[in-house]
Write an enzyme that holds these catalytic residues in place. Structure first.
Site, PDB file in Angstrom:
ATOM      1  N   TYR A  30       0.827  -1.206   0.000  1.00  0.00           N
ATOM      2  CA  TYR A  30       0.000   0.000   0.000  1.00  0.00           C
ATOM      3  C   TYR A  30       0.854   1.245   0.000  1.00  0.00           C
ATOM      4  O   TYR A  30       2.075   1.181   0.143  1.00  0.00           O
ATOM      5  CB  TYR A  30      -0.948   0.001   1.204  1.00  0.00           C
ATOM      6  CG  TYR A  30      -0.307   0.358   2.530  1.00  0.00           C
ATOM      7  CD1 TYR A  30       0.539  -0.521   3.180  1.00  0.00           C
ATOM      8  CD2 TYR A  30      -0.557   1.592   3.132  1.00  0.00           C
ATOM      9  CE1 TYR A  30       1.122  -0.186   4.397  1.00  0.00           C
ATOM     10  CE2 TYR A  30       0.015   1.934   4.351  1.00  0.00           C
ATOM     11  CZ  TYR A  30       0.854   1.044   4.979  1.00  0.00           C
ATOM     12  OH  TYR A  30       1.439   1.379   6.180  1.00  0.00           O
ATOM     13  N   LYS A 144       6.389  -1.896   2.024  1.00  0.00           N
ATOM     14  CA  LYS A 144       5.201  -1.288   2.629  1.00  0.00           C
ATOM     15  C   LYS A 144       4.029  -2.260   2.459  1.00  0.00           C
ATOM     16  O   LYS A 144       3.140  -2.099   1.624  1.00  0.00           O
ATOM     17  CB  LYS A 144       4.919   0.084   1.989  1.00  0.00           C
ATOM     18  CG  LYS A 144       4.090   0.990   2.909  1.00  0.00           C
ATOM     19  CD  LYS A 144       4.208   2.438   2.512  1.00  0.00           C
ATOM     20  CE  LYS A 144       3.207   3.337   3.205  1.00  0.00           C
ATOM     21  NZ  LYS A 144       3.271   3.395   4.668  1.00  0.00           N
ATOM     22  N   GLU A 176      12.689   2.165  13.981  1.00  0.00           N
ATOM     23  CA  GLU A 176      11.778   3.263  13.612  1.00  0.00           C
ATOM     24  C   GLU A 176      10.665   3.267  14.643  1.00  0.00           C
ATOM     25  O   GLU A 176      10.874   2.814  15.768  1.00  0.00           O
ATOM     26  CB  GLU A 176      11.278   3.060  12.173  1.00  0.00           C
ATOM     27  CG  GLU A 176      10.613   1.720  11.937  1.00  0.00           C
ATOM     28  CD  GLU A 176      10.103   1.517  10.513  1.00  0.00           C
ATOM     29  OE1 GLU A 176       9.990   2.490   9.748  1.00  0.00           O
ATOM     30  OE2 GLU A 176       9.781   0.361  10.183  1.00  0.00           O
ATOM     31  N   LEU A 200      11.099   1.212   7.149  1.00  0.00           N
ATOM     32  CA  LEU A 200      10.466   1.667   5.917  1.00  0.00           C
ATOM     33  C   LEU A 200      11.226   2.888   5.402  1.00  0.00           C
ATOM     34  O   LEU A 200      11.503   3.804   6.189  1.00  0.00           O
ATOM     35  CB  LEU A 200       9.005   2.054   6.180  1.00  0.00           C
ATOM     36  CG  LEU A 200       8.259   2.387   4.889  1.00  0.00           C
ATOM     37  CD1 LEU A 200       7.866   1.113   4.157  1.00  0.00           C
ATOM     38  CD2 LEU A 200       7.040   3.242   5.158  1.00  0.00           C
TER      39      LEU A 200
HETATM   40  C1  LIG Z   1       6.456   1.698   9.786  1.00  0.00           C
HETATM   41  C2  LIG Z   1       6.518   3.043   9.144  1.00  0.00           C
HETATM   42  N1  LIG Z   1       7.687   3.711   9.105  1.00  0.00           N
HETATM   43  C3  LIG Z   1       7.790   4.925   8.554  1.00  0.00           C
HETATM   44  C4  LIG Z   1       6.687   5.559   8.002  1.00  0.00           C
HETATM   45  C5  LIG Z   1       6.840   6.945   7.405  1.00  0.00           C
HETATM   46  O1  LIG Z   1       6.763   6.886   6.014  1.00  0.00           O
HETATM   47  P1  LIG Z   1       6.305   8.167   5.145  1.00  0.00           P
HETATM   48  O2  LIG Z   1       7.165   9.297   5.573  1.00  0.00           O
HETATM   49  O3  LIG Z   1       6.559   7.738   3.748  1.00  0.00           O
HETATM   50  O4  LIG Z   1       4.859   8.396   5.460  1.00  0.00           O
HETATM   51  C6  LIG Z   1       5.457   4.913   7.995  1.00  0.00           C
HETATM   52  C7  LIG Z   1       4.288   5.563   7.391  1.00  0.00           C
HETATM   53  O5  LIG Z   1       3.209   5.074   7.376  1.00  0.00           O
HETATM   54  C8  LIG Z   1       5.363   3.623   8.579  1.00  0.00           C
HETATM   55  O6  LIG Z   1       4.198   2.961   8.603  1.00  0.00           O
END
Ligand SMILES: Cc1ncc(COP(=O)(O)O)c(C=O)c1O
Length: 289
Positions: A30, A144, A176, A200
């Site tokens: 997603y 993702k 994270e 991610l």
């Molecule tokens: C596990 C995780 N890490 C980091 C992020 C941050 O990603 P982004 O900056 O692309 O929204 C998300 C965003 O949903 C996430 O689910």
């Protein structure tokens, strides 16, 4: 109005068969794209990450980059509100239940747009509480994936404590948070874990890194220990919906002064200014920091 398998339709009419592998196995990927004043933010970067996620899990990408862009614009234009979170997911499709990957089936594509909820000004000014937990998710956190049970259970730990995020450690190192990336600041130097299979690759993380570089703020992408996080002057979480948000308590203990720090203040301003610049440029143009 949502999009499902080639059609725009009211959400009440959107139906997916129970044998969809997204439902049975969480077999899909997603994206969530923030949209400000109907301008998608970093759309190409989100689409590139989607393409990568699809490739890593071997789901055939049903659309080219231009087709994805058009679908996002049409969905955005169909909503009555200006600031949106455009969510889209692609699952492997519908097949008899069997773990092995079926051949020759059509992926299921679902897209919807909701009002974008960013942190209220008062939370940005005061800072947020976070709780820590051991990161027990799988070892492909760079994908993702819609299989988010680990993230959901870990998020619940902080939700039950009335906190905004759960910051995760694996083997004594920061990874994270349950739905965001994490940065620390010590002695004026910003640090965050480098991209790997353990985190991610956040689009907001990239923007923060670019803004730091463009504004001569020292930033290191390197392993960050749990002790460093607990002893940091500042801790931030970043994501498409949280943007850049200061964490001022971790497990109930103050982070640094217990108030959002000066480097956060600077980065938050830079991020807001960058958003403005993107909005002014309009939706079909790429903007760099
Ligand atoms: C596990 C995780 N890490 C980091 C992020 C941050 O990603 P982004 O900056 O692309 O929204 C998300 C965003 O949903 C996430 O689910």
């Amino acid at each position: 109005m949502v999009f499902l398998n080639g059609r725009f339709l009211p959400i009440e009419e959107a139906r997916v068969p129970v044998l969809d592998r997204g439902f049975i196995f969480g077999d899909g990927v997603y994206e969530l794209v923030p949209v400000y004043s109907r301008v998608p933010f970093r759309l190409d970067e989100h689409l590139a990450r989607l393409e990568r996620s699809l490739g890593e899990v071997r789901i055939q990408n049903p659309y080219g980059r231009g087709q994805w862009r058009e679908l996002v614009y049409r969905l955005v234009d169909a909503q009555p509100f200006e600031d949106q979170g455009v969510y889209f997911q692609v699952t492997r499709g519908v097949a008899k239940r069997d773990h092995a990957l079926p051949q020759g089936i059509e992926p299921t594509v679902f897209m919807m747009a909701n009002p974008l909820v960013t942190p209220p000004a008062e939370l940005v000014a005061r800072g947020a509480a976070a709780i820590s937990a051991q990161d027990y998710r799988w070892l492909r956190c760079d994908i993702k994936s819609i299989s988010l049970l680990g993230n959901c259970l870990l998020r619940q730990v902080s939700a039950e404590a009335g906190a905004v995020e759960t910051i995760l450690f694996r083997d004594g190192k920061l990874t994270e948070a349950s739905a965001s990336n994490v940065f620390i600041v010590k002695g004026g130097v910003i640090a965050s874990p480098p991209k790997s299979h353990l985190i991610l690759p956040g689009i907001t993380y990239d923007v923060v890194c670019e803004l730091a570089a463009a504004n001569a703020l020292p930033l290191e992408l390197r392993e960050v220990t749990e002790a460093e996080v607990r002893g940091a002057d500042e801790v931030w979480v970043t994501s498409s919906s949280k943007e850049v948000l200061a964490v001022v308590t971790l497990d109930g203990a103050p982070v640094g002064s217990g108030r959002p720090g000066p480097v956060f203040g600077r980065m938050h301003r830079l991020y807001q200014d960058f958003k403005e610049k993107v909005m002014r440029a309009g939706k079909r143009e790429a903007v760099s920091a």
